[in-house]
Structure formats: structure tokens, C-alpha cells
Design an enzyme around this catalytic site. Sequence first.
Site, short mmCIF file in Angstrom:
data_model
loop_
_atom_site.label_atom_id
_atom_site.label_comp_id
_atom_site.label_asym_id
_atom_site.label_seq_id
_atom_site.Cartn_x
_atom_site.Cartn_y
_atom_site.Cartn_z
N GLU A 89 106.29 85.94 55.73
CA GLU A 89 105.45 85.50 56.86
C GLU A 89 103.98 85.70 56.53
O GLU A 89 103.59 86.74 56.01
CB GLU A 89 105.72 86.32 58.14
CG GLU A 89 107.02 86.01 58.84
CD GLU A 89 107.21 86.83 60.13
OE1 GLU A 89 106.20 87.26 60.72
OE2 GLU A 89 108.37 87.03 60.51
N TRP B 296 104.10 81.46 59.12
CA TRP B 296 104.46 81.81 60.49
C TRP B 296 103.45 81.15 61.41
O TRP B 296 102.30 81.55 61.41
CB TRP B 296 104.47 83.32 60.73
CG TRP B 296 104.95 83.57 62.13
CD1 TRP B 296 104.19 83.61 63.26
CD2 TRP B 296 106.30 83.71 62.54
NE1 TRP B 296 105.00 83.76 64.37
CE2 TRP B 296 106.29 83.83 63.96
CE3 TRP B 296 107.54 83.73 61.86
CZ2 TRP B 296 107.46 83.97 64.69
CZ3 TRP B 296 108.68 83.89 62.60
CH2 TRP B 296 108.65 84.01 64.00
N GLU C 289 105.88 84.64 71.81
CA GLU C 289 105.41 85.74 70.96
C GLU C 289 105.67 87.08 71.67
O GLU C 289 104.77 87.76 72.12
CB GLU C 289 103.94 85.53 70.58
CG GLU C 289 103.30 86.61 69.72
CD GLU C 289 104.02 86.93 68.41
OE1 GLU C 289 104.60 86.02 67.79
OE2 GLU C 289 104.02 88.11 68.03
#
Length: 419
Positions: free
Chosen positions: A328, A366, A373
Site C-alpha cells: 500500500e 491505495w 476509511e
Amino acid sequence: MSSENFPKFPPGFLWGTATSPTQVEGHIENEWTNFTAQDGGNCRIACDSYHRYPEDIGWMQRLGTNAHRFGIEWSRLQSAPFAPLNQKELARYIDMIDRLRAAGITPMVVLHHFSNPPWINAAGGWTNAATIPAFVDFVKQLVPVLREKVFLWNTFNEPDTYACVAYLLGGFPPQKKWKLGQFRKVIDHMARAHSQASRVIRREGIFEGRKPEVGIAKNWTFFHAYKRFSPWDRLTAFACHYTFNKFVLDAFLGGWRRRASTFIGLNYYGRVRFHHFYPMIPASGAPVSKLKDFGFVCDDMVERYPRGMEKILAYLHRKFRRPIYITEHGAASADESFRERDLRENLAALHRSIQKGVNVRGFFYWSLLDNFEWQFGYTKKFGLLSVDFADKKLPRSMKPLAEVYARICRNSSRTDVPR
Ligand code: FCB
């Protein structure tokens, strides 16, 4: 940013996107289902990728990526400890993997990404050692089904973040605060589960005659004092580094446990600097504009520190001698040119590392989509694609950064890693 003059990455390099089940799928029954985020949002529908995954894969094709990292949600597949896998849900994941591969996109499967089945949570989650055999059983049943389909297995996503935010900071369910003993237990149990699951994957998994690759994704955050000579802030930074970086790396990769990982997944975003014990980052509530006055360059979450990418890659390479995937990296901001600069600087640092001999095999942005989130809800926009959450149909559209990423992917050579 001109990607045309962007440095070439080695042949076989994976250019991917990343997502996680709770953040994009919707229609999920885990500890997040009834969780209300700071913005009042929840994950019940999220991006509805549960139904829209064929469309999402279409977007990946438009981006020209050749890899995708995503989770298989444990709570969908088992309704009780050691229960047989739910065939309908399994079929959906298999269909998704088949479609990815047909599109020339290498799947990287994540087995745990901040969520558990309700019956695991009811029994104490990862603070309970009985979770280890339950998880390993899930893996034992899953791997034979995905043999010859999945080569890259990522057991745990950021155990450090999970244990910290759930048991020290109170941000994730079960929202405990300062339970250091439980934090350590969770890490220890996950590390044991990783070793056992890794053995299963390498024994049972096979891909075109090769043993699959297995690893965790470690979040690496640099912790520094804002004023180099402040003893208290230095101590705070050291305590964080020790707890979240050193302790966790040792638990998963120290001594004989090193054998349980054939690769290292690195989630790298940046750094946190402390000033009078306070973490100077937007994720802790400090406004981006105020931080700017202090000379901090931040996205909507943490301070950007591209030089750190090179530092941490050199360290991991020296210490573990394992291939590395950037599992990520990304930035949340409404300012697309900021995000472009961030991507460009981090990829340049990554490229320099490769030139110096660090074996980095892929980069997963990402995220593919703006999504849920966690405790922040829908306010942090990490997506290459935006999702219009006000529209019931949840339409996706490319942001300017997606066009840039698409050019980077297109200009780089295709993969020779099995799909
Ligand atoms: C990582 C998580 C991911 C997402 C990004 C922004 O720590 O793995 O789910 O929250 O940060």
C-alpha cells in the site's frame, strides 16, 4: 507530472491497486456493520463492490494495472468455528479471481484486514488464543480451493495498526484504550497464526508447479520528534517506534519465524512527528493548514516523507533479504496535483532503491476507489476513482491521478509473474 519520462521499472514489476472487503464490498456481517464512523457513515453499502466487482475489474483494465490486492472476508465464509465454507460466497470470490486473471491481473489475496466473524469477536477476538486454530482452519479449507489460481498470499494486513487502534487508541472495534497487555497478546497470536497459516499455504498451495509466496503487510511509520533536542518528544517517538515497528517486526519475522515469510509486504505512507507529546498529523485532528505553518507537508492523514521510502526499503532489505512488495501507498486529498507530486516522489524513491539492489517486485496503490476509511468514514479520499456516494447507483469515475497512474502502468513492462 509527466509519466512519459518516468524511470522504467524492471520487467515483471507488478503495478496494482488495493482494496479491503469492509471498505468496499458492503453487505457484510462483522464488527464494523454496526459501527458509526466520525462522519456518521457506516460500511453497510460502502462501494457495493460485493455486486459491482465486474465493473471494478473493468476500471482496472482501463487503468492498465496488472495486479490487484484485495481481501477474502472470513466472516462471509464461516458461520461458526471449523464450519464448512459457505459455497455461495466462495463461488463469488472464485468468480472475481477468475475474472481478474482473465483480464491479466495478478491477484494478491489478503486473509485478514481489520475484521473478524462475529463469533470470533464474541469470544474475545485475537486476545483469545483459540482464534489461532479457528483462523488456520479457515485457511486450510480455502487454500486447496484456490490452488492454481492464487500465487500471492498476504495473511495479515497491518497487525500493528489493528492491535494499536483497537486496543490502545480506541478507534477500531472493540474500542479499548491503553490495554497494552491486550495489544501484545493480539500481536503474539497473529504472529503465531501467520506462521501456521504460512505452513498451510506453502504445503497446500501450488501454482504452475511453484510454491506460492506468503507474507504479511507491515505498516511502517517513521516516528520522530519535531524538535530534535526535545528529550520528551524523542522519548515518545522512540516508544512508538519500539512498540509499533520493532516489537511487531520481531514478533512476525524474528528468529525462526523469518521462515514463515517468503516476502515482505510494506504499507508505507509517511511519518508522525511529536511536539509536546502531540502527534502532528491531520489524522489526530490537527488541521492541514496549521501543520503547513510548521513546515509539515501532509495529506489528510499523515506527514509525507518520501525519503523514508528509500530508508525503510534499505533497512528491510538489509535485515531480511526477502523480496518486497509495496502492498500500500497512497494519499488522501482533494488536491489532485498534491497527490500526483506525492506519487511521483515516492515512486522515484522506490526506483532509486531498486537501482541500489533492493528487490521490490510490485507497487499497489491505495486505493482503487474512494471508500469507507474506518473510523473516519467517507471523508478521506484515497481513490484513483471517485465514487458518488450521494447517488444510489454509486457511479465511479476516473480522477486526474488515475490518468497519471494509467500512463505509468502502460509505460512499464508487463509482468512475467504467474497470474
Ligand atoms: C492502511 C490500511 C487501509 C487504509 C489505508 C489508508 O493502514 O491498511 O485499510 O485504511 O491505511
